[in-house]
Design a protein around this motif. Structure first.
Motif, PDB file in Angstrom:
ATOM      1  N   ASP A   1       0.817  -1.209   0.000  1.00 16.92           N
ATOM      2  CA  ASP A   1       0.000   0.000   0.000  1.00 16.92           C
ATOM      3  C   ASP A   1       0.855   1.266   0.000  1.00 16.92           C
ATOM      4  O   ASP A   1       0.583   2.218  -0.739  1.00 16.92           O
ATOM      5  N   PHE A   2       1.893   1.281   0.839  1.00 15.47           N
ATOM      6  CA  PHE A   2       2.752   2.460   0.920  1.00 15.47           C
ATOM      7  C   PHE A   2       3.391   2.758  -0.439  1.00 15.47           C
ATOM      8  O   PHE A   2       3.437   3.910  -0.880  1.00 15.47           O
ATOM      9  N   THR A   3       3.871   1.717  -1.112  1.00 11.65           N
ATOM     10  CA  THR A   3       4.545   1.928  -2.403  1.00 11.65           C
ATOM     11  C   THR A   3       3.564   2.364  -3.475  1.00 11.65           C
ATOM     12  O   THR A   3       3.837   3.304  -4.242  1.00 11.65           O
ATOM     13  N   MET A   4       2.413   1.692  -3.555  1.00  8.90           N
ATOM     14  CA  MET A   4       1.456   2.032  -4.614  1.00  8.90           C
ATOM     15  C   MET A   4       0.839   3.415  -4.408  1.00  8.90           C
ATOM     16  O   MET A   4       0.636   4.156  -5.367  1.00  8.90           O
ATOM     17  N   LEU A   5       0.558   3.766  -3.157  1.00 13.36           N
ATOM     18  CA  LEU A   5       0.001   5.094  -2.910  1.00 13.36           C
ATOM     19  C   LEU A   5       1.049   6.166  -3.188  1.00 13.36           C
ATOM     20  O   LEU A   5       0.738   7.214  -3.769  1.00 13.36           O
ATOM     21  N   TYR A   6       2.289   5.912  -2.783  1.00 13.82           N
ATOM     22  CA  TYR A   6       3.351   6.885  -3.065  1.00 13.82           C
ATOM     23  C   TYR A   6       3.522   7.066  -4.570  1.00 13.82           C
ATOM     24  O   TYR A   6       3.593   8.199  -5.066  1.00 13.82           O
ATOM     25  N   THR A   7       3.520   5.973  -5.308  1.00 12.65           N
ATOM     26  CA  THR A   7       3.650   6.061  -6.763  1.00 12.65           C
ATOM     27  C   THR A   7       2.467   6.809  -7.361  1.00 12.65           C
ATOM     28  O   THR A   7       2.632   7.644  -8.267  1.00 12.65           O
TER      29      THR A   7
ATOM     30  N   TRP B   1      16.565   7.710 -13.034  1.00 15.10           N
ATOM     31  CA  TRP B   1      15.670   7.190 -12.003  1.00 15.10           C
ATOM     32  C   TRP B   1      16.283   7.346 -10.609  1.00 15.10           C
ATOM     33  O   TRP B   1      17.462   7.109 -10.413  1.00 15.10           O
ATOM     34  N   ILE B   2      15.430   7.737  -9.665  1.00 18.21           N
ATOM     35  CA  ILE B   2      15.821   7.890  -8.264  1.00 18.21           C
ATOM     36  C   ILE B   2      14.976   6.932  -7.438  1.00 18.21           C
ATOM     37  O   ILE B   2      13.737   6.945  -7.511  1.00 18.21           O
ATOM     38  N   PRO B   3      15.591   6.049  -6.628  1.00 19.06           N
ATOM     39  CA  PRO B   3      14.817   5.079  -5.851  1.00 19.06           C
ATOM     40  C   PRO B   3      14.258   5.678  -4.568  1.00 19.06           C
ATOM     41  O   PRO B   3      14.795   6.641  -4.016  1.00 19.06           O
ATOM     42  N   ALA B   4      13.181   5.079  -4.090  1.00 21.64           N
ATOM     43  CA  ALA B   4      12.607   5.437  -2.790  1.00 21.64           C
ATOM     44  C   ALA B   4      11.866   4.215  -2.258  1.00 21.64           C
ATOM     45  O   ALA B   4      11.136   3.559  -3.005  1.00 21.64           O
ATOM     46  N   ASP B   5      12.051   3.920  -0.984  1.00 22.91           N
ATOM     47  CA  ASP B   5      11.385   2.778  -0.360  1.00 22.91           C
ATOM     48  C   ASP B   5      10.632   3.282   0.867  1.00 22.91           C
ATOM     49  O   ASP B   5      11.157   3.297   1.990  1.00 22.91           O
ATOM     50  N   PRO B   6       9.377   3.722   0.673  1.00 27.32           N
ATOM     51  CA  PRO B   6       8.641   4.315   1.801  1.00 27.32           C
ATOM     52  C   PRO B   6       8.343   3.317   2.923  1.00 27.32           C
ATOM     53  O   PRO B   6       8.247   3.714   4.081  1.00 27.32           O
ATOM     54  N   ALA B   7       8.203   2.035   2.605  1.00 22.40           N
ATOM     55  CA  ALA B   7       7.908   1.063   3.661  1.00 22.40           C
ATOM     56  C   ALA B   7       9.101   0.881   4.595  1.00 22.40           C
ATOM     57  O   ALA B   7       8.949   0.898   5.824  1.00 22.40           O
ATOM     58  N   LEU B   8      10.310   0.698   4.037  1.00 20.96           N
ATOM     59  CA  LEU B   8      11.498   0.608   4.898  1.00 20.96           C
ATOM     60  C   LEU B   8      11.735   1.932   5.615  1.00 20.96           C
ATOM     61  O   LEU B   8      12.162   1.951   6.773  1.00 20.96           O
ATOM     62  N   GLY B   9      11.456   3.029   4.918  1.00 21.27           N
ATOM     63  CA  GLY B   9      11.598   4.331   5.563  1.00 21.27           C
ATOM     64  C   GLY B   9      10.645   4.506   6.729  1.00 21.27           C
ATOM     65  O   GLY B   9      10.955   5.194   7.712  1.00 21.27           O
ATOM     66  N   ALA B  10       9.456   3.850   6.646  1.00 24.35           N
ATOM     67  CA  ALA B  10       8.450   3.967   7.706  1.00 24.35           C
ATOM     68  C   ALA B  10       8.648   2.960   8.827  1.00 24.35           C
ATOM     69  O   ALA B  10       7.853   2.928   9.770  1.00 24.35           O
ATOM     70  N   GLY B  11       9.672   2.104   8.720  1.00 21.61           N
ATOM     71  CA  GLY B  11       9.978   1.205   9.829  1.00 21.61           C
ATOM     72  C   GLY B  11       9.623  -0.247   9.596  1.00 21.61           C
ATOM     73  O   GLY B  11       9.406  -0.988  10.576  1.00 21.61           O
ATOM     74  N   LEU B  12       9.569  -0.711   8.355  1.00 23.43           N
ATOM     75  CA  LEU B  12       9.310  -2.123   8.098  1.00 23.43           C
ATOM     76  C   LEU B  12      10.385  -2.983   8.758  1.00 23.43           C
ATOM     77  O   LEU B  12      11.582  -2.691   8.657  1.00 23.43           O
ATOM     78  N   GLU B  13       9.947  -4.027   9.439  1.00 19.07           N
ATOM     79  CA  GLU B  13      10.907  -4.926  10.094  1.00 19.07           C
ATOM     80  C   GLU B  13      11.788  -5.582   9.038  1.00 19.07           C
ATOM     81  O   GLU B  13      11.302  -6.113   8.041  1.00 19.07           O
ATOM     82  N   ASN B  14      13.086  -5.555   9.293  1.00 20.00           N
ATOM     83  CA  ASN B  14      14.048  -5.973   8.283  1.00 20.00           C
ATOM     84  C   ASN B  14      15.327  -6.412   8.982  1.00 20.00           C
ATOM     85  O   ASN B  14      15.657  -5.926  10.068  1.00 20.00           O
ATOM     86  N   LYS B  15      16.021  -7.366   8.366  1.00 16.67           N
ATOM     87  CA  LYS B  15      17.317  -7.811   8.887  1.00 16.67           C
ATOM     88  C   LYS B  15      18.382  -7.468   7.855  1.00 16.67           C
ATOM     89  O   LYS B  15      18.731  -8.288   7.004  1.00 16.67           O
TER      90      LYS B  15
ATOM     91  N   PHE C   1      17.556   7.601   4.727  1.00 16.80           N
ATOM     92  CA  PHE C   1      18.358   6.826   3.773  1.00 16.80           C
ATOM     93  C   PHE C   1      17.543   6.364   2.580  1.00 16.80           C
ATOM     94  O   PHE C   1      18.004   6.455   1.430  1.00 16.80           O
ATOM     95  N   TYR C   2      16.324   5.858   2.812  1.00 16.67           N
ATOM     96  CA  TYR C   2      15.579   5.206   1.723  1.00 16.67           C
ATOM     97  C   TYR C   2      14.815   6.177   0.833  1.00 16.67           C
ATOM     98  O   TYR C   2      13.987   5.747   0.035  1.00 16.67           O
ATOM     99  N   PHE C   3      15.093   7.460   0.938  1.00 16.51           N
ATOM    100  CA  PHE C   3      14.683   8.392  -0.113  1.00 16.51           C
ATOM    101  C   PHE C   3      15.938   8.764  -0.899  1.00 16.51           C
ATOM    102  O   PHE C   3      16.815   9.466  -0.404  1.00 16.51           O
ATOM    103  N   GLY C   4      16.038   8.249  -2.120  1.00 15.21           N
ATOM    104  CA  GLY C   4      17.181   8.544  -2.980  1.00 15.21           C
ATOM    105  C   GLY C   4      18.249   7.477  -2.981  1.00 15.21           C
ATOM    106  O   GLY C   4      19.181   7.538  -3.790  1.00 15.21           O
ATOM    107  N   ASN C   5      18.148   6.504  -2.084  1.00 15.24           N
ATOM    108  CA  ASN C   5      19.160   5.449  -1.997  1.00 15.24           C
ATOM    109  C   ASN C   5      18.484   4.088  -1.866  1.00 15.24           C
ATOM    110  O   ASN C   5      17.353   3.986  -1.384  1.00 15.24           O
TER     111      ASN C   5
END
Length: 574
Positions: free
Chosen positions: A440-446, A485-499, A510-514
């Motif tokens: 949802d975060f990615t599709m709404l952002y797009t 193209w410039i990358p953005a990952d709003p879900a990881l930026g919003a705190g998605l659990e990740n290892k 970090f996840y805006f532009g990288n």
């Protein structure tokens, strides 16, 4: 007269004689009916085949008459070999469609039915057609004589003039020096002067212009008009055709408003598995699987299929691998389809000086129109989405600043759900509930970016964990003129659990532009695959590692079957 009387006397006196005569008359009637019926049922007649010269995986269409409304026990034979049941796409009285098998040979083509065998047509395998006189490489290799521009920016359209490019593009392409941190432009230039571009190791320094970005605008034997692809750097370029490689020309690539770096490459060995079992179907029913292939781009430049079992029907069609299986032959057994890939991925790091970013000037370009419109995943024409976009960006006109303001707004005002939602749920629910998952975060952002007039596309794939497990994931990239193209990952930026392999101190920044190389992409944008058969049943797998309209397709006659798709498995990384 006496003979006739004697014959009638025998019939009256002896019952066995009467029975024998009755059997003979019955046999005569049956045989007459058979031969007359066979004569009335016309033998199939082939009027034409297309293509008459083709390659394995091509779709052949046989036109004619009297093939029969259904296949039944009929079959097509090419070069002495019958087409197996899984090779038939459709069968009607006037048209048969088949997929040419991997082992197709030159030879006569027949259609056989219960009524007989057609007169032959002829087919030739393109790969086996003999060349009468070997071509002279000096007169067939592509030659670049000039470039319209030598100092360029990403996305700029240039004209390459020369000879022997070919009248159509086909599989030909233009190679540009890649902006990878292991590339040194001066070293590449020296190598290019010493060795032909196709020499071992040389192509590892290059990327091709990208059809996904509509980089190719015109191709003829003497001129190519192509845009500088995303991820290109200063250095040599060359043209590649089926005849070979041209010499190189030099380009100087600059980005006026910032920098883009592709570094820290990781190479993964990835396995995909799909199981199909317990089919109930008629004899001619076919199950088709469309397995997503990892997508190639500047940051994911190397994708190689190293294993595919069983042998695919088509290895690459619209960025999918096509497998087919005869449903009736499956029964209660299980068939596993396995694909293995080697995939190289780079970190992407960008810096942008917003004051130097200019408004879009090429709003009629294919890239701009395609990636600012609504589609099945991105509801950018939704009225609520447009109203929210207007409220967020207000009077801001700089596209880079607009993208950052929208990104920050999502992170502050919406809550991220750690688990992916299931069921028939819409992205626009997020506007009402103020919550959404990574999809949802990615599709709404797009959608908000597109509503603002910023070309953007969702990317679907997997996020590799430090434990080498994977999770389905979605992120975004947006386009700036003269940058790429410039990358953005709003879900990881919003705190998605990740290892992560390396912890980020501030994921939101970090996840805006990288983007790190733990992202493996299977889809760039929406892959709108159309059904291959009329009246077929299709299966769509929502919120998974590829954005494609069809994953499975079954022809009429399939009552039921079971399928299981595993998430991509990481077998190794180096």
């Amino acid at each position: 007269m006496n003979r006739n009387f004697h014959f009638l006397y025998l019939l009256r006196k002896y019952p066995a004689a009467r029975t024998g005569v009755l059997v003979m008359l019955t046999a005569v009637v049956i045989l007459s009916t058979f031969f007359v019926g066979k004569k009335l049922r016309a033998v199939p007649d082939i009027a034409g085949i297309n293509p008459s010269v083709g390659s394995p995986g091509d779709v052949m269409v046989l036109t004619g008459k009297d093939f029969g409304d259904t296949q039944g026990s009929g079959f097509v034979e090419i070069g002495g070999s019958r087409i197996t049941s899984s090779g038939y796409i459709s069968w009607s009285d006037t048209e048969i469609k088949i997929i040419l098998p991997a082992n197709v040979q030159d030879g006569l083509v027949f259609v056989s039915t219960d009524s007989g065998k057609s007169a032959p047509a002829f087919f030739a395998n393109k790969a086996t057609i003999p060349v009468e006189v070997p071509p002279n490489p000096q007169t067939t290799l592509p030659v670049i004589t000039s470039l319209s521009e030598e100092n360029v920016t990403p996305g700029m359209l240039i004209s390459i003039t020369g000879n022997n490019f070919g009248s159509i593009k086909g599989d030909s392409c233009v190679y540009f020096t890649a902006a990878w941190d292991n590339n040194n432009a001066s070293d590449i230039s020296k190598t290019a002067q010493t060795y032909p571009p196709s020499a071992a190791g040389f192509n590892s320094n290059f990327i091709t212009a990208n059809s996904t970005d509509f980089d190719y605008e015109y191709w003829s034997n003497n001129e190519i008009r192509v845009r500088i692809p995303d991820g290109a750097a200063s250095g040599p370029i060359y043209v590649h055709t089926e005849k070979g490689d041209s010499g190189v020309q030099k380009l100087t690539v600059t980005i006026p408003c910032g920098t883009k770096q592709l570094s820290n490459r990781l190479t993964y060995i990835v396995e995909l598995n799909e199981d199909v079992s317990n089919a109930k179907a008629t004899d001619d029913s076919v199950i088709t699987l469309r397995v997503p292939r990892p997508h190639e781009s500047a940051s994911q430049p190397f994708v190689k299929l190293t294993e595919c079992k069983p042998e695919p029907t088509i290895e690459n069609y619209r960025n999918t691998i096509i497998h087919q299986i005869q449903a009736s032959e499956l029964g209660e057994t299980k068939v596993r389809f396995k694909q293995s890939f080697v995939i190289s991925v780079y970190d992407v790091t960008t810096t942008v000086r917003a004051s130097r970013v200019k408004p879009y000037t090429e709003k009629n370009s294919m890239l701009y129109t395609e990636y600012t419109k609504s589609d099945a995943c991105v509801p950018s024409d939704n009225e609520a989405v447009r109203n929210l976009c207007t409220a967020i960006i207000r009077n801001e006109h700089n596209p880079y600043t607009q993208a950052k303001v929208i990104y920050d707004y999502l992170l502050v005002n919406y809550k991220l759900l750690q688990n992916v939602r299931t069921g028939n749920v819409a992205v626009t629910d997020m506007l009402r509930t103020k919550t959404g998952d990574a999809y949802d975060f990615t599709m709404l952002y797009t959608a908000l970016l597109r509503a603002a007039g910023i070309p953007a596309m969702p990317v679907s794939g997997v996020l590799v964990q430090s434990t080498l497990t994977t999770k389905n994931h979605w992120w975004c990239r947006f386009y700036l003129e003269n940058f790429g193209w410039i990358p953005a990952d709003p879900a990881l930026g919003a705190g998605l659990e990740n290892k992560p392999f390396h912890k980020k101190e501030d994921p939101g920044t970090f996840y805006f532009g990288n983007l790190d190389s733990q992202h493996i992409a299977f889809s760039l944008g929406w892959n709108d695959i159309k059904p291959a058969l009329q009246n077929s049943k299709t299966l769509y797998r929502p919120r998974t590692y590829a954005l494609q309209a069809i994953w499975e397709e079954t022809s009429a006659g399939t009552e039921s079957y079971s399928s299981l798709w595993d998430n991509p498995i990481i077998l190794g990384v180096y």
